[in-house]
Enzyme design. Structure first.
Site, PDB file in Angstrom:
ATOM      1  N   ASP A  91       0.800  -1.253   0.000  1.00  0.00           N
ATOM      2  CA  ASP A  91       0.000   0.000   0.000  1.00  0.00           C
ATOM      3  C   ASP A  91       0.825   1.292   0.000  1.00  0.00           C
ATOM      4  O   ASP A  91       0.500   2.228   0.753  1.00  0.00           O
ATOM      5  CB  ASP A  91      -0.963   0.004   1.200  1.00  0.00           C
ATOM      6  CG  ASP A  91      -1.980  -1.139   1.174  1.00  0.00           C
ATOM      7  OD1 ASP A  91      -1.911  -1.970   0.256  1.00  0.00           O
ATOM      8  OD2 ASP A  91      -2.831  -1.191   2.074  1.00  0.00           O
ATOM      9  N   ASP A 108      -4.573  -0.821  -1.661  1.00  0.00           N
ATOM     10  CA  ASP A 108      -5.865  -0.715  -1.002  1.00  0.00           C
ATOM     11  C   ASP A 108      -6.798  -0.140  -2.072  1.00  0.00           C
ATOM     12  O   ASP A 108      -6.428   0.830  -2.771  1.00  0.00           O
ATOM     13  CB  ASP A 108      -5.694   0.260   0.178  1.00  0.00           C
ATOM     14  CG  ASP A 108      -6.558  -0.065   1.365  1.00  0.00           C
ATOM     15  OD1 ASP A 108      -6.821  -1.261   1.637  1.00  0.00           O
ATOM     16  OD2 ASP A 108      -6.979   0.887   2.057  1.00  0.00           O
ATOM     17  N   HIS A 116     -10.708   0.660  -2.520  1.00  0.00           N
ATOM     18  CA  HIS A 116     -12.071   0.679  -1.982  1.00  0.00           C
ATOM     19  C   HIS A 116     -13.089   1.263  -2.957  1.00  0.00           C
ATOM     20  O   HIS A 116     -12.764   2.151  -3.760  1.00  0.00           O
ATOM     21  CB  HIS A 116     -12.111   1.498  -0.696  1.00  0.00           C
ATOM     22  CG  HIS A 116     -11.245   0.948   0.403  1.00  0.00           C
ATOM     23  ND1 HIS A 116     -11.249  -0.375   0.759  1.00  0.00           N
ATOM     24  CD2 HIS A 116     -10.366   1.559   1.250  1.00  0.00           C
ATOM     25  CE1 HIS A 116     -10.408  -0.564   1.764  1.00  0.00           C
ATOM     26  NE2 HIS A 116      -9.846   0.596   2.076  1.00  0.00           N
ATOM     27  N   HIS A 133     -10.509   6.965   1.672  1.00  0.00           N
ATOM     28  CA  HIS A 133      -9.149   6.787   1.136  1.00  0.00           C
ATOM     29  C   HIS A 133      -9.146   5.696   0.075  1.00  0.00           C
ATOM     30  O   HIS A 133      -9.996   4.819   0.073  1.00  0.00           O
ATOM     31  CB  HIS A 133      -8.159   6.421   2.264  1.00  0.00           C
ATOM     32  CG  HIS A 133      -8.455   5.097   2.888  1.00  0.00           C
ATOM     33  ND1 HIS A 133      -9.437   4.932   3.844  1.00  0.00           N
ATOM     34  CD2 HIS A 133      -7.924   3.861   2.679  1.00  0.00           C
ATOM     35  CE1 HIS A 133      -9.490   3.668   4.195  1.00  0.00           C
ATOM     36  NE2 HIS A 133      -8.600   2.977   3.503  1.00  0.00           N
ATOM     37  N   LYS A 181      -7.066  -5.050  -2.983  1.00  0.00           N
ATOM     38  CA  LYS A 181      -7.810  -5.628  -1.863  1.00  0.00           C
ATOM     39  C   LYS A 181      -8.726  -4.574  -1.257  1.00  0.00           C
ATOM     40  O   LYS A 181      -8.486  -3.377  -1.412  1.00  0.00           O
ATOM     41  CB  LYS A 181      -6.830  -6.155  -0.809  1.00  0.00           C
ATOM     42  CG  LYS A 181      -5.977  -5.034  -0.237  1.00  0.00           C
ATOM     43  CD  LYS A 181      -4.889  -5.515   0.669  1.00  0.00           C
ATOM     44  CE  LYS A 181      -4.027  -4.381   1.145  1.00  0.00           C
ATOM     45  NZ  LYS A 181      -4.744  -3.365   1.938  1.00  0.00           N
ATOM     46  N   CYS A 223      -2.008  -2.744   7.519  1.00  0.00           N
ATOM     47  CA  CYS A 223      -1.917  -3.648   6.373  1.00  0.00           C
ATOM     48  C   CYS A 223      -0.637  -4.473   6.354  1.00  0.00           C
ATOM     49  O   CYS A 223      -0.650  -5.630   5.935  1.00  0.00           O
ATOM     50  CB  CYS A 223      -2.129  -2.872   5.088  1.00  0.00           C
ATOM     51  SG  CYS A 223      -3.851  -2.281   4.983  1.00  0.00           S
TER      52      CYS A 223
HETATM   53  C1  VGL Z   1      -4.582   0.775   5.770  1.00  0.00           C
HETATM   54  C2  VGL Z   1      -6.095   1.746   7.189  1.00  0.00           C
HETATM   55  C3  VGL Z   1      -7.101   1.592   6.268  1.00  0.00           C
HETATM   56  C4  VGL Z   1      -3.181   0.348   5.527  1.00  0.00           C
HETATM   57  C5  VGL Z   1      -5.577   0.603   4.834  1.00  0.00           C
HETATM   58  O1  VGL Z   1      -2.762   0.266   4.351  1.00  0.00           O
HETATM   59  O2  VGL Z   1      -2.467   0.082   6.519  1.00  0.00           O
HETATM   60  N1  VGL Z   1      -4.852   1.330   6.948  1.00  0.00           N
HETATM   61  N2  VGL Z   1      -6.834   1.015   5.103  1.00  0.00           N
HETATM   62 ZN    ZN Z   2      -8.295   0.942   3.556  1.00  0.00          ZN
END
Ligand code: VGL
Ligand code: ZN
Length: 242
Positions: A46, A84, A86, A119, A144, A189
């Site tokens: 990420d 990430d 979403h 995000h 993901k 993550c």
């Molecule tokens: C993450 C919070 C929400 C991460 C992803 O990549 O650690 N943290 N989504």
């Molecule tokens: Zn996230």
């Protein structure tokens, strides 16, 4: 006194033997650096605009690790990146829950969910990989958290604990058995991915100085304790010969 000393030495020897289990431990005990080989894979978690300064869920100094990650990646034949990814209105966003603010929690069918600022929405610039990340030889990008009602910190398993992302199967088919993790964020993550790597039967190590954490409500300390308990190795980039 002498007896205590012997007991202490015995314990020290046991500790050393434990530390020598596994490749990373053996290399460290010999003062040798780990040279990544054909079974080793670097998982870059990420490293996206939203998680770096200026992003909506910026991790402190999240961009500072990018040059180090580029350098480490150069020493690995096999690299996998994650994003990430979403939907708009994702269940992990505080904005999707009336009266909730970011960093509060809510109860979902699969357990307690931390709520985040919006995000990494699919197709937005925030979801893009950081522009300074330069790993052209990366072999796979795994996305993901793309189901609206389920989060996925882990690169292996969604937060319901039963929906695999396919990464374990990919690594097994490719005979990649040793996972080295870097990226963002250490306590979410990265940690969840490393813990799931162990659950799936892979060796796992986190390269600490090539990660940065969020640390909300003691999450960073808990993540390291959980990882230690699960046999995830804690390395520094200087432990690797890259
Ligand atoms: C993450 C919070 C929400 C991460 C992803 O990549 O650690 N943290 N989504
Ligand atoms: Zn996230």
């Amino acid at each position: 006194m002498r007896h205590d000393r012997r007991a202490f030495l015995g314990m020290a020897a046991a500790g050393l033997a434990a530390a020598m289990m596994g490749r990373a431990g053996r290399a460290a005990a010999q003062g040798a650096k780990i040279k990544p080989g054909a079974q080793d894979v670097l998982l870059v978690i990420d490293v996206q605009n939203c998680f770096t300064p200026g992003g909506s869920l910026a991790v402190k100094d999240g961009d500072a690790i990018v040059p180090l990650i580029n350098k480490l990646a150069g020493g690995f034949e096999h690299v996998v990146l994650t994003q990430d990814w979403h939907t708009p209105g994702h269940v992990s966003f505080a904005s999707s829950h009336a009266g909730k603010k970011p960093f509060e929690t809510t109860s979902l069918p699969y357990g307690t969910q931390v709520l985040w600022p919006d995000h990494c929405v699919q197709g937005t610039d925030g979801a893009n990989l950081h522009p300074a990340l330069k790993i052209p030889h990366a072999e796979l990008v795994i996305r993901k958290g793309y189901r609206k009602d389920v989060d996925s910190y882990s690169a292996f398993m969604e937060a319901d604990g039963k929906t695999p992302t396919g990464l374990a199967g990919y690594l097994r088919e490719r005979k990649l058995s040793r996972c080295y993790f870097v990226g963002l964020a250490t306590d979410f993550c990265v940690a969840w991915s490393a813990l799931d790597a162990r659950k799936a039967g892979f060796e796992a190590a986190v390269i600490e100085d090539a990660c940065r954490g969020i640390d909300v409500g003691g999450s960073l300390g808990k993540a390291w304790a959980d990882m230690q308990g699960a046999g995830v190795k804690r390395l520094q980039s200087s432990d690797l010969a890259v």
